[in-house]
Enzyme design. Structure first.
Site, PDB file in Angstrom:
ATOM      1  N   SER A  14       0.998  -1.378  -0.026  1.00 23.78           N
ATOM      2  CA  SER A  14       0.119   0.192  -0.105  1.00 23.78           C
ATOM      3  C   SER A  14       0.177   1.221  -0.407  1.00 23.78           C
ATOM      4  O   SER A  14       0.413   2.268   0.145  1.00 23.78           O
ATOM      5  CB  SER A  14      -1.258  -0.198   1.534  1.00 23.78           C
ATOM      6  OG  SER A  14      -0.371   0.313   2.584  1.00 23.78           O
ATOM      7  N   ASN A  63      -2.001  -9.157   9.579  1.00 23.87           N
ATOM      8  CA  ASN A  63      -0.815  -9.054   9.806  1.00 23.87           C
ATOM      9  C   ASN A  63       0.457  -9.388   9.449  1.00 23.87           C
ATOM     10  O   ASN A  63      -0.426 -10.680  10.178  1.00 23.87           O
ATOM     11  CB  ASN A  63      -0.787  -9.174  11.544  1.00 23.87           C
ATOM     12  CG  ASN A  63       0.765  -8.251  12.331  1.00 23.87           C
ATOM     13  OD1 ASN A  63       1.562  -8.827  11.232  1.00 23.87           O
ATOM     14  ND2 ASN A  63       0.754  -7.924  13.307  1.00 23.87           N
ATOM     15  N   ASN A  91       7.888  -8.208   1.509  1.00 24.66           N
ATOM     16  CA  ASN A  91       8.273  -6.729   1.185  1.00 24.66           C
ATOM     17  C   ASN A  91       8.066  -5.724   2.644  1.00 24.66           C
ATOM     18  O   ASN A  91       8.992  -4.284   2.723  1.00 24.66           O
ATOM     19  CB  ASN A  91       7.525  -5.491  -0.114  1.00 24.66           C
ATOM     20  CG  ASN A  91       7.332  -4.661  -0.181  1.00 24.66           C
ATOM     21  OD1 ASN A  91       8.851  -4.000  -0.451  1.00 24.66           O
ATOM     22  ND2 ASN A  91       6.748  -3.639   0.533  1.00 24.66           N
ATOM     23  N   TYR A 157      18.576  -4.601  12.854  1.00 20.30           N
ATOM     24  CA  TYR A 157      17.991  -4.563  11.288  1.00 20.30           C
ATOM     25  C   TYR A 157      18.825  -5.730   9.995  1.00 20.30           C
ATOM     26  O   TYR A 157      18.603  -6.177   9.320  1.00 20.30           O
ATOM     27  CB  TYR A 157      17.151  -2.908  10.947  1.00 20.30           C
ATOM     28  CG  TYR A 157      17.102  -2.972   9.380  1.00 20.30           C
ATOM     29  CD1 TYR A 157      15.712  -3.212   9.423  1.00 20.30           C
ATOM     30  CD2 TYR A 157      17.964  -2.609   8.624  1.00 20.30           C
ATOM     31  CE1 TYR A 157      15.157  -2.837   7.972  1.00 20.30           C
ATOM     32  CE2 TYR A 157      17.411  -2.027   7.520  1.00 20.30           C
ATOM     33  CZ  TYR A 157      15.675  -2.716   6.469  1.00 20.30           C
ATOM     34  OH  TYR A 157      15.597  -2.130   5.295  1.00 20.30           O
ATOM     35  N   LYS A 161      17.813  -8.496   7.839  1.00 19.82           N
ATOM     36  CA  LYS A 161      18.274  -8.438   7.171  1.00 19.82           C
ATOM     37  C   LYS A 161      18.930  -9.918   6.037  1.00 19.82           C
ATOM     38  O   LYS A 161      19.081 -10.350   5.319  1.00 19.82           O
ATOM     39  CB  LYS A 161      18.747  -7.154   6.222  1.00 19.82           C
ATOM     40  CG  LYS A 161      16.863  -6.240   6.407  1.00 19.82           C
ATOM     41  CD  LYS A 161      16.336  -6.431   5.419  1.00 19.82           C
ATOM     42  CE  LYS A 161      14.659  -5.830   4.938  1.00 19.82           C
ATOM     43  NZ  LYS A 161      13.908  -5.882   4.271  1.00 19.82           N
TER      44      LYS A 161
HETATM   45  N1  LIG Z   1      12.743   2.509   1.024  1.00 20.73           N
HETATM   46  C1  LIG Z   1      14.553   1.984   1.527  1.00 20.73           C
HETATM   47  O1  LIG Z   1      15.202   3.175   1.494  1.00 20.73           O
HETATM   48  C2  LIG Z   1      14.630   0.674   1.648  1.00 20.73           C
HETATM   49  C3  LIG Z   1      15.693   0.714   1.860  1.00 20.73           C
HETATM   50  C4  LIG Z   1      16.286  -0.354   2.057  1.00 20.73           C
HETATM   51  C5  LIG Z   1      15.552  -1.847   1.974  1.00 20.73           C
HETATM   52  N2  LIG Z   1      13.871  -1.612   2.209  1.00 20.73           N
HETATM   53  C6  LIG Z   1      13.286  -2.561   2.657  1.00 20.73           C
HETATM   54  O2  LIG Z   1      12.007  -2.112   0.985  1.00 20.73           O
HETATM   55  C7  LIG Z   1      11.062  -2.805   2.461  1.00 20.73           C
HETATM   56  C8  LIG Z   1       9.677  -1.414   1.757  1.00 20.73           C
HETATM   57  O3  LIG Z   1       9.962  -0.578   2.725  1.00 20.73           O
HETATM   58  P1  LIG Z   1       9.373   0.983   1.948  1.00 20.73           P
HETATM   59  O4  LIG Z   1      10.508   1.251   2.835  1.00 20.73           O
HETATM   60  O5  LIG Z   1       8.690   0.742   1.143  1.00 20.73           O
HETATM   61  O6  LIG Z   1       8.492   0.454   3.747  1.00 20.73           O
HETATM   62  P2  LIG Z   1       7.222   1.651   4.156  1.00 20.73           P
HETATM   63  O7  LIG Z   1       7.120   2.347   2.735  1.00 20.73           O
HETATM   64  O8  LIG Z   1       7.305   1.952   5.665  1.00 20.73           O
HETATM   65  O9  LIG Z   1       5.512   0.249   3.661  1.00 20.73           O
HETATM   66  C9  LIG Z   1       6.357  -0.272   5.197  1.00 20.73           C
HETATM   67  C10 LIG Z   1       4.150  -1.634   3.939  1.00 20.73           C
HETATM   68  O10 LIG Z   1       4.403  -2.307   5.207  1.00 20.73           O
HETATM   69  C11 LIG Z   1       3.239  -2.487   5.096  1.00 20.73           C
HETATM   70  N3  LIG Z   1       2.950  -2.844   6.839  1.00 20.73           N
HETATM   71  C12 LIG Z   1       3.542  -2.506   8.373  1.00 20.73           C
HETATM   72  N4  LIG Z   1       3.402  -4.044   9.134  1.00 20.73           N
HETATM   73  C13 LIG Z   1       2.617  -4.857   8.322  1.00 20.73           C
HETATM   74  C14 LIG Z   1       2.230  -6.107   9.082  1.00 20.73           C
HETATM   75  N5  LIG Z   1       2.616  -6.171   9.799  1.00 20.73           N
HETATM   76  N6  LIG Z   1       1.615  -6.524   7.973  1.00 20.73           N
HETATM   77  C15 LIG Z   1       1.307  -6.510   6.434  1.00 20.73           C
HETATM   78  N7  LIG Z   1       1.224  -5.095   6.500  1.00 20.73           N
HETATM   79  C16 LIG Z   1       2.550  -4.054   7.280  1.00 20.73           C
HETATM   80  C17 LIG Z   1       2.654  -1.341   5.325  1.00 20.73           C
HETATM   81  O11 LIG Z   1       0.939  -1.564   5.612  1.00 20.73           O
HETATM   82  P3  LIG Z   1       0.246   0.038   6.300  1.00 20.73           P
HETATM   83  O12 LIG Z   1       0.740   0.944   6.519  1.00 20.73           O
HETATM   84  O13 LIG Z   1      -0.985  -0.294   6.559  1.00 20.73           O
HETATM   85  O14 LIG Z   1       0.907  -1.294   8.264  1.00 20.73           O
HETATM   86  C18 LIG Z   1       3.311  -0.834   4.175  1.00 20.73           C
HETATM   87  O15 LIG Z   1       1.750  -1.046   2.995  1.00 20.73           O
HETATM   88  C19 LIG Z   1      11.357  -3.568   3.193  1.00 20.73           C
HETATM   89  O16 LIG Z   1      11.074  -4.331   3.196  1.00 20.73           O
HETATM   90  C20 LIG Z   1      12.867  -2.873   3.709  1.00 20.73           C
HETATM   91  O17 LIG Z   1      13.011  -3.334   4.561  1.00 20.73           O
HETATM   92  C21 LIG Z   1      13.743  -0.247   1.437  1.00 20.73           C
END
Ligand SMILES: NC(=O)c1ccc[n+]([C@@H]2O[C@H](COP(=O)([O-])OP(=O)(O)OC[C@H]3O[C@@H](n4cnc5c(N)ncnc54)[C@H](OP(=O)(O)O)[C@@H]3O)[C@@H](O)[C@H]2O)c1
Length: 249
Positions: A14, A63, A91, A157, A161
């Site tokens: 989302s 969840n 993700n 973290y 990871k």
């Molecule tokens: N963005 C970066 O710079 C970056 C870098 C390296 C790795 N990553 C990895 O990429 C992935 C996505 O990161 P992001 O930055 O896009 O995260 P984000 O914007 O914080 O989005 C997190 C998503 O996870 C959902 N979520 C949270 N708790 C949940 C649960 N218990 N069950 C189901 N859904 C849940 C949230 O939905 P709700 O809001 O409805 O809770 C939201 O859709 C992660 O694995 C992160 O570690 C990201």
């Protein structure tokens, strides 16, 4: 298997990277299940955007760190799509607090492991029977470049990871004979909504050792995920692919 018969379940679809992954898969003709936990409005917006652009999508709250909720998620996903799930993108992530070794606790480690290993394990076990029956499946785990960088004050973290690396290889070894590939995409720092306004200073400092001299964008990650989920990637499994402009090798 043609794309219009495939169903991708994107956890945390989302927002942030998950949202872009969902858009990208939907644009390729795959039906996408947008999983979210708390924020239904954001999930509904993603579904609306995909449908407006001619794609197929459904939102399912669950969840993913809870076993019963994951079982329900897969049931509802298959009901909504009318077909079994063929692609999983692990993700979803929760808060990612930073702690010194003096302050971090085992529970802080577990908080992260619930997302990086428990949720992918529960989800994979739930879809495995149908993937094996169809002799086709794609599992894509989202890791992070931190496993190479070993960032200080972030061991909760980084450790969680890092588990994704070996887990991906082990699952790939076990599932290859069933036509199921398992790969991981490791993003670099890719600003999304939750990062707010990122200062130019922060960006320049990060980019100073990025050979391609730019920040990653969500579509960079989504393109890699779409490729790994496609027929073109059918001979790639067990791989950990960094998508970070070459910041790590
Ligand atoms: N963005 C970066 O710079 C970056 C870098 C390296 C790795 N990553 C990895 O990429 C992935 C996505 O990161 P992001 O930055 O896009 O995260 P984000 O914007 O914080 O989005 C997190 C998503 O996870 C959902 N979520 C949270 N708790 C949940 C649960 N218990 N069950 C189901 N859904 C849940 C949230 O939905 P709700 O809001 O409805 O809770 C939201 O859709 C992660 O694995 C992160 O570690 C990201």
């Amino acid at each position: 298997m043609s794309n219009d018969t495939k169903v991708a379940l994107v956890t945390g679809g989302s927002k942030g990277l998950g949202k872009e992954i969902a858009y990208n898969l939907a644009a390729s003709g795959v039906t996408v299940i947008i999983n979210y936990n708390r924020d239904q409005e954001s999930a509904d917006e993603v579904v609306h955007h995909i449908r407006e652009n001619g794609g197929q999508a459904h939102a399912v709250q669950a969840n993913v760190t809870e076993e019963e909720e994951v079982e329900r998620l897969v049931r509802e996903a298959e009901q909504q799509a009318g077909r079994p799930v063929t692609i999983i993108v692990n993700n979803a992530t929760g808060p990612q607090p930073e702690y010194s070794l003096e302050d971090v606790t085992w529970e802080d480690y577990l908080d992260q492991l619930h997302f990086t290993t428990k949720a992918p394990l529960l989800l994979t076990k739930a879809v495995l029977p149908s993937m094996k029956e169809q002799k086709w499946g794609r599992i894509i785990n989202i890791g992070s470049e931190v496993v190479e960088l070993g960032n200080a004050y972030f061991s909760n973290y980084v450790t969680a990871k890092s588990a994704v690396v070996g887990m991906t290889r082990s699952w790939a070894s076990e599932l290859g004979e069933h036509g199921i590939t398992v790969n991981a995409v490791h993003p670099g720092f890719t600003p999304v909504e939750r990062h707010g306004e990122v200062s130019e200073e922060t960006k320049s400092s990060y980019m100073s050792d990025v050979p391609l001299k730019r920040m990653g964008e969500p579509k960079d990650i989504a393109n890699a995920v779409r490729f790994l989920s496609s027929e073109d990637a059918s001979f790639i499994t067990g791989q950990n692919i960094s998508v970070n402009g070459g910041k790590t090798f």
